[in-house]
Scaffold this active site. Structure first.
Site, short mmCIF file in Angstrom:
data_model
loop_
_atom_site.label_atom_id
_atom_site.label_comp_id
_atom_site.label_asym_id
_atom_site.label_seq_id
_atom_site.Cartn_x
_atom_site.Cartn_y
_atom_site.Cartn_z
N GLU A 319 8.43 -4.19 -9.97
CA GLU A 319 7.57 -3.22 -10.65
C GLU A 319 7.09 -2.09 -9.73
O GLU A 319 5.90 -2.01 -9.42
CB GLU A 319 6.34 -3.95 -11.21
N TYR A 367 -10.35 4.11 -1.06
CA TYR A 367 -9.60 3.21 -0.17
C TYR A 367 -9.46 3.75 1.25
O TYR A 367 -8.62 3.24 2.00
CB TYR A 367 -8.16 3.02 -0.67
N CYS A 394 -20.67 17.01 -5.27
CA CYS A 394 -21.94 16.83 -4.58
C CYS A 394 -21.98 15.45 -3.94
O CYS A 394 -22.77 14.58 -4.35
CB CYS A 394 -23.08 17.02 -5.57
C1 LIG Z 1 -0.36 -1.87 -9.59
C2 LIG Z 1 0.70 -2.81 -9.92
C3 LIG Z 1 2.03 -2.49 -9.66
C4 LIG Z 1 2.46 -1.22 -8.99
O1 LIG Z 1 1.96 -1.07 -7.69
P1 LIG Z 1 2.53 0.14 -6.79
O2 LIG Z 1 1.79 0.02 -5.51
O3 LIG Z 1 2.22 1.40 -7.51
O4 LIG Z 1 4.00 -0.08 -6.68
C5 LIG Z 1 3.00 -3.39 -10.06
N1 LIG Z 1 2.67 -4.55 -10.68
C6 LIG Z 1 1.39 -4.89 -10.93
C7 LIG Z 1 1.11 -6.17 -11.61
C8 LIG Z 1 0.36 -4.04 -10.55
O5 LIG Z 1 -0.90 -4.40 -10.81
#
Ligand SMILES: *Cc1c(COP(=O)(O)O)cnc(C)c1O
Length: 467
Positions: A319, A367, A394
């Protein structure tokens, strides 16, 4: 020179030399190709263009601040993941940045798409995504969100609590739906940039713990549910990760769990999701792996673990969010003020204020994320000078780029761009100080298209229904 004193922590840790990783550039006009989208270049006369369109023209047309996406670069990054991970499924993490057009690009590039709210799901469907290629995430999905997903037939729901399993079963029983689910597990691995921790680090809101058996309990419940098809398990270990050690440990622990489940139930679950979090270059100090290198190393890890546990290699999905959307986009600002401030030790710091800030990019404040920046409306012959780019809010912490070398003649009216701003910037934008959210425009072959228009004060006032 203006002599103004700043208060608070900025003052305390101020060093005009800048952090160690930051090199003084020999040419302040140079654009590091590792940070900028593929079509970005400084053309004759010194102005920067994106896909053949000059930034001054973009700024004239849509104003600043604005987010400028290099559409071909976005598609190329999506395609690079699809090709490198051929045989696996690549889910673009829509939370990093999603609009209707982005969902269409993801569909046209033949990827899958992750969403984590009813809002993101609505955008994905409006962009023509096939519901079967959408995954729904979230640790507290509402009944409405689950009902929307189930009624549209999303390909998978990543379940995150026993309460959610109850809710899904009730919805399915009442409406005659069937849910395809994965169980989100915590592997005890937490990864950020170059470090990962693989202890029992499970004090977090997401997932079911493997160690204490909760993951197995949830899997068994889903597997034997009348209303659910349990596809497999899901693990996401963190973000902005540069090496694959954390994935190796997570793959080992999830494959072991799949093997244990097979031993207990006689069923080898068909799918495993290893999550996202692949790092990108925000500054020249970041050195991300290519999708090809990632794919090679993740494939080896999975094959090795499958042999070790003597199970078939499941259908794997990943992902990536920022690794696709992040590098494709620059944030374009206009410099409003340049102020030289005395800091400890008789040194100065140059504060460059732009017309956006923490409302369009909260990551530095949230962050301590690092970014880079460049003057893009012209080239300069001036010396590089260490600057801090700040917004117009601000808040003392309203910093966009903590340390960056910019030309010493930087002045009000210059256009300044922050590369690698495509992920978690506009997507996390707020209306703090009642600023209107900036537009997002895509450029392709010299043509500009608006993906999101600029919010207007009327948009904001229309929400204010009190008297
Ligand atoms: C945020 C998230 C991602 C993507 O993270 P990146 O750092 O943008 O690649 C993938 N899977 C899950 C479950 C997430 O919470």
């Amino acid at each position: 020179m203006t002599h103004t004193h700043v208060a608070g922590s900025i003052h305390a840790d101020a060093t005009a030399a800048g952090p160690q990783w930051l090199n003084r550039p020999t040419d302040v006009n140079e654009l590091d190709p590792a940070l900028w989208s593929a079509s970005v270049e400084r053309v004759d006369g010194g102005e920067v263009s994106v896909a053949g369109l000059g930034v001054k023209e973009i700024a004239e047309e849509v104003g600043t601040p604005a987010y400028v996406v290099d559409e071909a670069d976005f598609r190329a990054r999506a395609a690079a993941f699809r090709e490198a991970f051929a045989g696996w499924q690549v889910y673009y993490a829509g939370k990093s940045f999603l609009t209707r057009s982005v969902a269409r690009w993801i569909r046209e590039e033949d990827l899958y798409l992750d969403v984590c709210s009813g809002g993101e799901l609505t955008v994905a469907l409006a962009g023509g995504m096939d519901p079967a290629r959408i995954g729904l995430h979230g640790n507290n999905k509402s009944v409405d969100e689950l009902a929307l997903a189930l009624s549209k037939g999303v390909g998978r729901i990543i379940v995150d609590s026993l309460d959610e399993i109850d809710r899904i079963e009730q919805l399915c029983a009442a409406n005659g739906w069937r849910a395809r689910v994965m169980v989100r597990v915590t592997t005890g691995v937490e990864a950020h940039t170059h470090e990962y921790i693989a202890t029992a680090h499970e004090d977090q809101k997401f997932g079911f713990s493997i160690t204490n058996g909760q993951a197995m309990v949830a899997m068994v419940r889903c597997h034997y549910s009348e209303h659910m098809d349990l596809l497999g398990i899901h693990s996401h270990i963190g973000s902005q990760i540069f090496d694959t050690h954390g994935f190796e440990v997570a793959a080992r622990r999830t494959m072991k769990l799949l093997a244990q489940f097979a031993a207990a139930t006689g069923t080898e679950l068909p799918e495993l999701d290893l999550g996202g979090g692949f790092g990108i270059a925000y500054t020249h100090a970041d050195t991300p792996a290519t999708p090809d290198a990632l794919a090679t190393s993740l494939r080896e890890i999975v094959e090795h673990e499958a042999r070790g546990y003597n199970i078939a290699i499941p259908q794997i999905s990943i992902e990536p969010g920022r690794a696709i959307s992040g590098p494709t986009t620059m944030a374009l600002y206009t410099v409003g003020t340049v102020k030289v401030v005395d800091i400890d030790g008789g040194q100065n710091r140059v504060y460059v204020s732009v017309d956006g800030g923490m409302s369009d990019n909260i990551r530095p404040a949230l962050y301590a994320a690092e970014y880079s920046a460049a003057v893009v409306s012209r080239a300069s012959r001036a010396e590089p000078v260490l600057c801090r780019v700040v917004g117009k809010h601000c808040e003392g912490g309203d910093i966009l780029v903590r340390d960056v070398f910019l030309p010493a003649d930087i002045a009000p009216g210059d256009l300044l761009a922050v590369p690698a701003s495509g992920a978690y910037s506009r997507a996390m934008a707020s209306n703090y100080n009642m600023l209107t959210k900036p537009p997002v425009v895509a450029v392709r072959d010299g043509e500009l298209t608006t993906l999101l228009r600029r919010e207007s004060l009327e948009d904001l006032m229309s929400l204010d229904v009190g008297n």
